[in-house]
Design an enzyme around this catalytic site. Structure first.
Site, short mmCIF file in Angstrom:
data_model
loop_
_atom_site.label_atom_id
_atom_site.label_comp_id
_atom_site.label_asym_id
_atom_site.label_seq_id
_atom_site.Cartn_x
_atom_site.Cartn_y
_atom_site.Cartn_z
CE1 TYR A 156 32.64 31.13 48.27
CE2 TYR A 156 34.12 33.00 48.02
CZ TYR A 156 33.67 31.77 47.59
OH TYR A 156 34.23 31.19 46.48
CB ALA A 157 35.59 36.18 53.89
#
Length: 254
Positions: A156-157
């Site tokens: 996600y990052a």
């Protein structure tokens, strides 16, 4: 929801991931201010459209998988045929598949990158064809505070950091066509997605929100409507000279 002054009158706004959370709040906010909204989601965003209609706004629901280029192109063609434009694109569709990096499967890595980053590419490329031709457009994509790094969210990052670089580059390339491109990076917002994160860390959503609130300077978590308000600013003429920026909206947190 009451219909407000129509600063988006005559504009067609496409909002992805509009069935719930930040996407639904954004669709409602833009419609509340006069936009004709195309609410896109991979599951029918009928409730969002019904809420907009009940308030006197204009919206249509479209099923769309942002990871499927053919689906995206077909939906944007349908929006243009039905309503015109689009003038505004809000890339909000996103998923999480959280896990520690050493356990993260390639399937979960690919799924998150596909929706959260490739989906932004697909929708932005589809929208820019119409925006470039009309010499007008506003694109806002949802990044996240997690772009700065967050335990258990390597996928996600990476995707949300990618959105920021993508945004800066699109602003350079599309600026000559009078298209503004920006991103919003929320901190912790009370949504179904963050409730799922609470389950990952073995907490109830309420406990998790209290813990995050204690670590946030404003001593509370954010609401979807607060992100929608920032998006509305960025796609308005009040932000006509703002482009290539990522605005963190996180209650003063780091």
């Amino acid at each position: 929801m009451d219909l407000l002054a129509e600063r988006f009158s005559g504009k067609v706004a496409v909002v992805t991931g509009a069935a719930q959370g930040i996407g639904a709040a954004t669709a409602k906010r833009l419609a509340m201010e006069g936009a004709t909204v195309a609410a896109l989601d991979r599951r029918a965003p009928e409730e969002t459209v019904a809420d907009i209609a009940e308030a006197g706004g204009a919206a249509r629901a479209y099923l769309c998988d942002v990871t499927d280029r053919a689906s995206v192109d077909a939906v944007f063609a349908a929006v243009a045929a039905a309503s015109g434009g689009p003038h505004i694109l809000v890339n909000n569709a996103g998923i999480t598949r959280d896990d520690m990096f050493f356990r993260m499967s390639e399937q979960d890595w690919e799924a998150v990158l596909s929706v959260n980053l490739t989906g932004v590419f697909h929708c932005s490329q589809a929208a820019q064809k119409y925006m470039s031709a009309q010499r007008y457009g506003k694109i806002v994509s949802l990044s996240s505070r997690s772009a700065l790094g967050n335990r258990g969210q390597a996928n996600y990052a990476a995707a949300k950091a990618g959105v920021q670089g993508f945004t800066a580059t699109l602003a350079i390339e599309l600026g000559p066509y009078n298209i503004n491109v920006n991103a919003v990076a929320p901190g912790f917002i009370a949504t179904a997605m963050t409730a799922a994160t609470a389950e990952r860390v073995a907490m109830t959503p309420e406990e998790h929100r209290r813990q995050i609130a204690e670590q946030t300077p404003l001593r509370r978590v954010g609401r979807p409507e607060e992100i929608a308000a920032v998006v509305a600013f960025l796609v308005s003429e009040d932000a006509s000279y703002v482009s290539g920026q990522t605005l963190y909206v996180n209650g003063g947190g780091r």
